[in-house]
Design a protein around this motif. Structure first.
Motif, PDB file in Angstrom:
ATOM      1  N   ILE A 306       1.022  -1.554  -0.713  1.00  0.00           N
ATOM      2  CA  ILE A 306      -0.025  -0.057  -0.422  1.00  0.00           C
ATOM      3  C   ILE A 306       1.081   1.375  -0.158  1.00  0.00           C
ATOM      4  CG2 ILE A 306      -1.753   1.317   1.363  1.00  0.00           C
ATOM      5  CD1 ILE A 306      -3.012  -1.291   2.310  1.00  0.00           C
ATOM      6  N   GLY A 307       1.046   2.088  -1.033  1.00  0.00           N
ATOM      7  CA  GLY A 307       1.755   2.653  -1.314  1.00  0.00           C
ATOM      8  C   GLY A 307       3.257   2.756  -1.466  1.00  0.00           C
ATOM      9  N   PRO A 308       4.028   3.166  -0.660  1.00  0.00           N
ATOM     10  CA  PRO A 308       5.385   3.049  -0.884  1.00  0.00           C
ATOM     11  C   PRO A 308       6.256   1.235  -0.872  1.00  0.00           C
ATOM     12  CG  PRO A 308       5.497   4.994   0.554  1.00  0.00           C
ATOM     13  CD  PRO A 308       3.972   4.514   0.118  1.00  0.00           C
ATOM     14  N   ALA A 309       5.225   1.177   0.365  1.00  0.00           N
ATOM     15  CA  ALA A 309       5.786  -0.275   1.528  1.00  0.00           C
ATOM     16  C   ALA A 309       4.948  -1.259   1.392  1.00  0.00           C
ATOM     17  CB  ALA A 309       6.780   0.606   2.957  1.00  0.00           C
ATOM     18  N   PRO A 310       5.034  -1.782   2.427  1.00  0.00           N
ATOM     19  CA  PRO A 310       4.162  -3.663   2.388  1.00  0.00           C
ATOM     20  C   PRO A 310       3.698  -2.594   3.922  1.00  0.00           C
ATOM     21  CG  PRO A 310       6.238  -3.707   2.767  1.00  0.00           C
ATOM     22  CD  PRO A 310       6.364  -2.393   1.946  1.00  0.00           C
ATOM     23  N   ALA A 311       2.239  -3.252   3.695  1.00  0.00           N
ATOM     24  CA  ALA A 311       1.614  -2.912   5.563  1.00  0.00           C
ATOM     25  C   ALA A 311       0.510  -3.390   5.829  1.00  0.00           C
ATOM     26  CB  ALA A 311       0.810  -1.637   4.775  1.00  0.00           C
ATOM     27  N   PHE A 312       0.073  -3.771   6.814  1.00  0.00           N
ATOM     28  CA  PHE A 312      -1.296  -4.822   7.040  1.00  0.00           C
ATOM     29  C   PHE A 312      -2.432  -4.078   6.926  1.00  0.00           C
ATOM     30  CE2 PHE A 312       2.261  -6.822   9.136  1.00  0.00           C
ATOM     31  CZ  PHE A 312       2.461  -7.986   8.763  1.00  0.00           C
ATOM     32  N   ALA A 313      -3.355  -4.668   6.081  1.00  0.00           N
ATOM     33  CA  ALA A 313      -4.264  -4.010   6.060  1.00  0.00           C
ATOM     34  C   ALA A 313      -5.622  -4.487   6.168  1.00  0.00           C
ATOM     35  CB  ALA A 313      -4.241  -3.026   4.398  1.00  0.00           C
ATOM     36  N   PRO A 314      -6.864  -4.234   6.384  1.00  0.00           N
ATOM     37  CA  PRO A 314      -8.698  -4.719   6.699  1.00  0.00           C
ATOM     38  C   PRO A 314      -8.428  -5.713   5.138  1.00  0.00           C
ATOM     39  CG  PRO A 314      -8.519  -2.970   7.872  1.00  0.00           C
ATOM     40  CD  PRO A 314      -6.774  -3.078   7.102  1.00  0.00           C
ATOM     41  N   THR A 315      -8.797  -6.672   4.777  1.00  0.00           N
ATOM     42  CA  THR A 315      -9.832  -7.304   3.480  1.00  0.00           C
ATOM     43  C   THR A 315     -11.106  -6.544   3.110  1.00  0.00           C
ATOM     44  OG1 THR A 315     -10.053  -9.029   3.967  1.00  0.00           O
ATOM     45  CG2 THR A 315      -7.711  -8.720   3.370  1.00  0.00           C
ATOM     46  N   GLN A 316     -10.893  -6.958   1.524  1.00  0.00           N
ATOM     47  CA  GLN A 316     -12.126  -6.486   1.179  1.00  0.00           C
ATOM     48  C   GLN A 316     -13.669  -7.653   2.024  1.00  0.00           C
ATOM     49  OE1 GLN A 316     -12.228  -6.729  -2.954  1.00  0.00           O
ATOM     50  NE2 GLN A 316     -11.025  -4.776  -3.193  1.00  0.00           N
ATOM     51  N   ASP A 317     -12.621  -8.649   2.400  1.00  0.00           N
ATOM     52  CA  ASP A 317     -13.440 -10.047   2.627  1.00  0.00           C
ATOM     53  C   ASP A 317     -13.707  -9.374   4.711  1.00  0.00           C
ATOM     54  OD1 ASP A 317     -13.611 -11.574   0.652  1.00  0.00           O
ATOM     55  OD2 ASP A 317     -11.921 -12.532   1.556  1.00  0.00           O
ATOM     56  N   GLY A 323     -20.628  -7.166   8.057  1.00  0.00           N
ATOM     57  CA  GLY A 323     -21.979  -6.999   7.203  1.00  0.00           C
ATOM     58  C   GLY A 323     -22.490  -7.653   8.170  1.00  0.00           C
ATOM     59  N   LEU A 324     -22.249  -9.147   8.349  1.00  0.00           N
ATOM     60  CA  LEU A 324     -22.701 -10.361   9.250  1.00  0.00           C
ATOM     61  C   LEU A 324     -23.123 -10.485  10.750  1.00  0.00           C
ATOM     62  CD1 LEU A 324     -20.306 -13.265   7.494  1.00  0.00           C
ATOM     63  CD2 LEU A 324     -22.294 -12.551   6.977  1.00  0.00           C
ATOM     64  N   GLU A 325     -23.889 -11.052  11.693  1.00  0.00           N
ATOM     65  CA  GLU A 325     -24.678 -10.858  12.143  1.00  0.00           C
ATOM     66  C   GLU A 325     -23.591 -11.641  13.191  1.00  0.00           C
ATOM     67  OE1 GLU A 325     -27.382  -9.814  13.628  1.00  0.00           O
ATOM     68  OE2 GLU A 325     -28.216  -9.431  11.959  1.00  0.00           O
ATOM     69  N   GLY A 471     -27.009  -4.283  29.157  1.00  0.00           N
ATOM     70  CA  GLY A 471     -27.048  -6.277  28.316  1.00  0.00           C
ATOM     71  C   GLY A 471     -25.697  -5.579  27.564  1.00  0.00           C
ATOM     72  N   ARG A 472     -26.330  -6.754  26.557  1.00  0.00           N
ATOM     73  CA  ARG A 472     -24.878  -6.521  25.170  1.00  0.00           C
ATOM     74  C   ARG A 472     -26.510  -5.408  23.836  1.00  0.00           C
ATOM     75  NH1 ARG A 472     -25.488  -9.003  19.463  1.00  0.00           N
ATOM     76  NH2 ARG A 472     -26.828 -10.842  20.990  1.00  0.00           N
ATOM     77  N   PRO A 473     -25.343  -4.368  23.390  1.00  0.00           N
ATOM     78  CA  PRO A 473     -25.909  -3.242  22.956  1.00  0.00           C
ATOM     79  C   PRO A 473     -26.421  -4.242  21.648  1.00  0.00           C
ATOM     80  CG  PRO A 473     -24.023  -2.929  23.287  1.00  0.00           C
ATOM     81  CD  PRO A 473     -24.219  -4.146  24.037  1.00  0.00           C
ATOM     82  N   THR A 474     -27.179  -3.297  21.361  1.00  0.00           N
ATOM     83  CA  THR A 474     -27.892  -3.922  19.152  1.00  0.00           C
ATOM     84  C   THR A 474     -26.722  -2.891  19.048  1.00  0.00           C
ATOM     85  OG1 THR A 474     -28.799  -2.076  19.060  1.00  0.00           O
ATOM     86  CG2 THR A 474     -30.299  -3.661  19.477  1.00  0.00           C
ATOM     87  N   ASP A 475     -26.023  -3.565  17.370  1.00  0.00           N
ATOM     88  CA  ASP A 475     -25.514  -3.117  16.385  1.00  0.00           C
ATOM     89  C   ASP A 475     -25.326  -1.224  16.721  1.00  0.00           C
ATOM     90  OD1 ASP A 475     -24.420  -5.294  16.688  1.00  0.00           O
ATOM     91  OD2 ASP A 475     -25.223  -5.763  14.573  1.00  0.00           O
ATOM     92  N   ASP A 476     -26.514  -1.041  15.751  1.00  0.00           N
ATOM     93  CA  ASP A 476     -27.062   0.296  16.408  1.00  0.00           C
ATOM     94  C   ASP A 476     -26.609   1.021  17.267  1.00  0.00           C
ATOM     95  OD1 ASP A 476     -27.494   0.169  13.583  1.00  0.00           O
ATOM     96  OD2 ASP A 476     -29.978  -0.030  14.479  1.00  0.00           O
ATOM     97  N   LEU A 477     -26.812   0.733  18.420  1.00  0.00           N
ATOM     98  CA  LEU A 477     -26.583   1.717  19.992  1.00  0.00           C
ATOM     99  C   LEU A 477     -24.954   1.564  19.619  1.00  0.00           C
ATOM    100  CD1 LEU A 477     -27.576   3.315  21.772  1.00  0.00           C
ATOM    101  CD2 LEU A 477     -28.126   0.218  23.319  1.00  0.00           C
ATOM    102  N   ALA A 478     -24.459   0.610  19.500  1.00  0.00           N
ATOM    103  CA  ALA A 478     -23.199   0.424  19.831  1.00  0.00           C
ATOM    104  C   ALA A 478     -22.133   1.369  19.149  1.00  0.00           C
ATOM    105  CB  ALA A 478     -22.711  -1.165  20.202  1.00  0.00           C
ATOM    106  N   ALA A 479     -22.891   1.242  17.909  1.00  0.00           N
ATOM    107  CA  ALA A 479     -22.060   2.607  17.083  1.00  0.00           C
ATOM    108  C   ALA A 479     -22.053   4.027  17.605  1.00  0.00           C
ATOM    109  CB  ALA A 479     -22.969   2.248  15.609  1.00  0.00           C
ATOM    110  N   LEU A 480     -23.568   4.108  17.858  1.00  0.00           N
ATOM    111  CA  LEU A 480     -23.901   5.785  18.829  1.00  0.00           C
ATOM    112  C   LEU A 480     -22.878   5.758  19.585  1.00  0.00           C
ATOM    113  CD1 LEU A 480     -25.918   7.963  18.092  1.00  0.00           C
ATOM    114  CD2 LEU A 480     -27.115   6.815  20.478  1.00  0.00           C
TER     115      LEU A 480
END
Length: 797
Positions: A306-317, A323-325, A471-480
């Protein structure tokens, strides 16, 4: 003569499929004939793999068959290993297992060891000396009666050798112990083994052992005394909590690594980058290394230029994974962990050169780790549900499951810790989701979903600027909450705190204060407390007073008195601020650095786009290309593929039956001594001597062999099959015809009885010459079974 190959051929298709299922290395690559399958099954590598998968009881059965020598009955093996005491059922099960695996085979005479098995079990299987007719014939018929006449000191010598090893060193001459040993040798209770060594003959040892090959059958270890038992509800709750945490950490890693850290030249992640990532995740470095390694194993992050040097980056996967549950995300991580050869616990340790091992370094691979992970989980699955064993207790059970591959206790401890972090274990006990990982027909995601509590979409806002999610927040509440607050504690409930900096982060993302308060009100169980509303509006009022644009960047304000002091402020000298107008300044740094510098000086600027709208300063995350080879995460049943392999073997066998082959089995490559041609006009076989000229004997001159010589020896077209014929002859103590290439390139055929085959050399007995010879395997031109024919006199062709 029934052979190992013919025994394989006589198996049903179902039995062959089960053989290939338990020894998968025999099916990859697919064997073309039964002969090639037999060669692979009896090769050193094939036998080592098979023995490495056997438990202690199965190894005892193999040792008993090899130690007793020759075909032995099933009842004889059971009596020799277990006697009439407890454990006979375990030995029977082990006997059935090794028969299925092709390590033993049976005919009307009894049980036979697979060719080459004796060499893999060592020189003294079950602590007994190998069969030696010369030595065994000298043993007394009544051992106890002979021992009754022995001098003092004789019995302790035999007691020391009875259960192995059967070889000992003679004591110093002219001593009472040496006198006792000499008496034992003279009466056949011991045999001289060369030099000052003596050996306990196998018949004598078996008599002293009461006919047993082992002191006691190897039984599965009893549950460890330190094993605890937990209620299923506790295990499920702890497992679900750990699963939610690991998914959250991986999600956070993909966000943090939107600005990819550089890769070292060696391929690993730098120590400082690991430390920085651990701080961003809010965990220690060891857990951060596990999260990083797990993400890479699942294909969510990757090494990329990535750019001029190798790096560790998230993939499209990784974007698809987000987006999964939650249960589906966890299932992918858990399957990746089970199948990866990475060893995250090695991060931070020293290698052989004294260097520190880093995360994602190529040296972190260990080929044996996937098998060990599965073995640990299978061991836990055999315990009662809810059991929490110690690492030493798990290791003892592993030592019984695979005595030839006992793992170090440190590796077992590390894997148990990893399983706990991942949620495969709950409070140290195997969870239902963890059990589902071992069953191809089960769904780990569904099992975890059943254990997870229902997510909570409400928060209890409090007057002290904190909020509690019960409890465990929903994804929307966690993002907020991630955008607007800072986490104070996690556990059964999530506690967050709202601060000016956290609210500024929400405003930076483009939320206006009214919309932010509306979203908090929608999620709150109570009206928004007045202190929180004041905090939001006060932060918003200060937040928009300064606006940043890119010139390189600019700074503007409606209040000239606010801008005037900034130009000469020494704290801001590095920004290169210049006044263009009373209400506009220009900076020599990008807008991101300008915003950071002003905030460090205690100001609260806001960035804007050219149209005056609020601009989010968060950099666009970089993504690596998806990996071409994703890990095999889904377990599958190999049965259909193995059935196809068996079908190929049957088809090849039918073809061989239609067109029988009677050529020789070549065991090595050699050059032709001449370029003469055979009767068919083709070049004669390499090394074939003209019948009119006598062949040289590589072992030197000796009497001519006048025993029957088969005119058309039965062999096989595969060179490797010659080694199988030699192994079968060695196991059955049969003679075979061996055609060897001499120093001059001519051939000599000898009728030999193989004694040992290892290290690329064959040691055999030529009974006609009453001599042993050793020949390199690559100098063997052909091997064929000895066939009884009418007696003739003459030399070998």
């Amino acid at each position: 003569m029934v052979t190992f190959t013919s025994a394989l051929r006589a198996r049903s298709d179902t039995e062959l499929v089960e053989l290939l299922r338990r020894r998968p290395d025999l099916a990859s690559p697919s064997p073309s004939t039964f002969a090639s399958l037999a060669v692979r099954a009896t090769s050193r590598a094939g036998l080592e793999r098979a023995l490495g998968r056997l438990d202690a009881a199965a190894l005892q059965v193999l040792e008993a068959v090899v130690a007793l020598g020759g075909p032995v009955g099933r009842a004889q093996v059971l009596d020799a290993v277990a006697g009439a005491g407890p454990g006979r059922d375990t030995v029977e099960r082990a006997l059935a297992d090794v028969l299925v695996r092709g390590l033993l085979w049976a005919d009307d005479d009894g049980l036979h060891a697979a060719p080459g098995l004796a060499e893999q079990l060592g020189p003294y299987p079950a602590g007994l000396a190998p069969a030696d007719p010369r030595v065994d014939r000298g043993a007394p018929q009544d051992v106890e009666a002979t021992l009754a006449q022995a001098p003092p000191g004789a019995r302790p010598v035999l007691d020391a050798l009875t259960w192995g090893p059967p070889v000992g060193q003679r004591p110093a001459p002219a001593t009472r112990a040496d006198t006792a040993v000499s008496w034992l040798v003279s009466h056949g209770l011991l045999a001289q083994a060369g030099g000052r060594r003596v050996v306990l003959p196998r018949p004598v040892a078996l008599t002293l052992r009461g006919g047993r090959t082992h002191r006691a059958p190897a039984l599965p270890p009893a549950p460890d005394a330190g094993t605890r038992s937990l209620p299923l509800e506790v295990v499920a709750a702890e497992s679900a909590s750990a699963a939610a945490v690991i998914v959250r950490l991986v999600t956070r890693l993909l966000t943090v690594w939107g600005d990819p850290p550089p890769a070292l030249r060696s391929g690993g992640l730098g120590v400082r980058d690991l430390r920085r990532t651990a701080a961003d995740l809010g965990v220690d470095e060891q857990l951060a290394a596990f999260v990083i390694e797990l993400s890479a194993a699942a294909g969510l992050v990757a090494h990329e230029i990535i750019g001029p040097a190798p790096a560790f980056a998230p993939t499209q996967d990784g974007d698809e994974w987000l987006g999964l549950e939650l249960p589906a995300r966890w299932s992918l991580l858990a399957r990746a962990w089970l199948g990866t050869a990475r060893a995250p616990w090695l991060v931070g340790t020293k290698d052989d050169r004294g260097s520190t091992r880093t995360a994602l370094h190529p040296d972190g691979q260990r080929p044996w780790v996937p098998a060990l992970r599965r073995s640990v989980l299978e061991t836990l699955a055999q315990l009662p549900t809810g059991s929490v064993p110690t690492a030493e207790g798990v290791r003892r059970r592993l030592a019984w499951r695979a005595p030839r591959a006992v793992p170090p206790v440190a590796a077992v401890e590390a894997l148990l810790v990893e399983a706990g972090r991942l949620g495969v274990l709950g409070a140290g006990a195997l969870s239902t989701a963890g059990r589902a990982l071992l069953d191809p027909s089960d769904d780990p995601a569904a099992r975890l979903a059943a254990d997870l509590p229902e997510p909570v979409d409400r928060i209890l806002l409090q007057g002290d600027l904190t909020g509690v999610v019960p409890g465990r927040p929903t994804d929307d509440l966690a993002a907020l909450l991630e955008r607007t607050s800072e986490v104070e504690s996690r556990g059964g409930a999530l506690t967050v705190r709202f601060t000016p900096d956290s609210v500024s982060g929400a405003l930076d993302a483009g939320l206006d204060p009214d919309r932010l308060l509306d979203r908090l009100a929608e999620a709150s169980l109570v009206p928004v407390p007045q202190p929180l509303e004041y905090l939001v509006r006060d932060t918003a009022r200060r937040h928009g007073r300064l606006r940043i644009g890119a010139a390189a960047s600019y700074l503007r304000s409606a209040d000239p008195a606010l801008l005037a002091p900034l130009v000469g402020d020494p704290r801001l000298a590095g920004l290169g601020l210049t006044a263009l107008a009373p209400t506009v300044l220009v900076a020599q740094v990008p807008a991101v650095e300008l915003a950071q510098g002003l905030r460090a000086a205690g100001l609260s600027p806001m960035t804007e786009a050219p149209d005056g709208q609020v601009l989010d300063l968060a950099t666009a995350p970089r993504r690596a290309r998806p990996r071409a080879h994703r890990p095999a995460l889904e377990a599958h049943d190999p049965g259909p593929g193995l059935a196809a392999v068996v079908a190929v073997l049957r088809a090849a066998d039918a073809l061989i039956d239609d067109e029988p082959f009677t050529g020789r089995a070549s065991a090595g490559n050699h050059r032709s001594a001449g370029n003469h041609r055979s009767d068919e006009g083709r070049p004669a076989p390499a090394g074939r001597a003209d019948p009119a000229h006598p062949a040289a004997d590589p072992a030197g001159p000796g009497p001519r062999d006048t025993r029957p010589v088969p005119a058309a020896p039965v062999g096989t077209a595969e060179p490797a099959a010659a080694l199988l014929l030699l192994r079968e002859a060695l196991a059955e103590r049969q003679e075979v015809w061996v055609e060897m290439v001499g120093p001059s390139g001519t051939l000599q055929r000898r009728l030999l009885r193989p004694l040992r085959l290892e290290g690329g050399r064959l040691r055999a007995l030529d009974t006609a010459r009453e001599a042993e010879l050793t020949v390199a395997v690559h100098r063997i031109a052909s091997v064929s079974a000895a066939v009884s024919t009418p007696s003739t006199t003459g030399s070998a062709p």
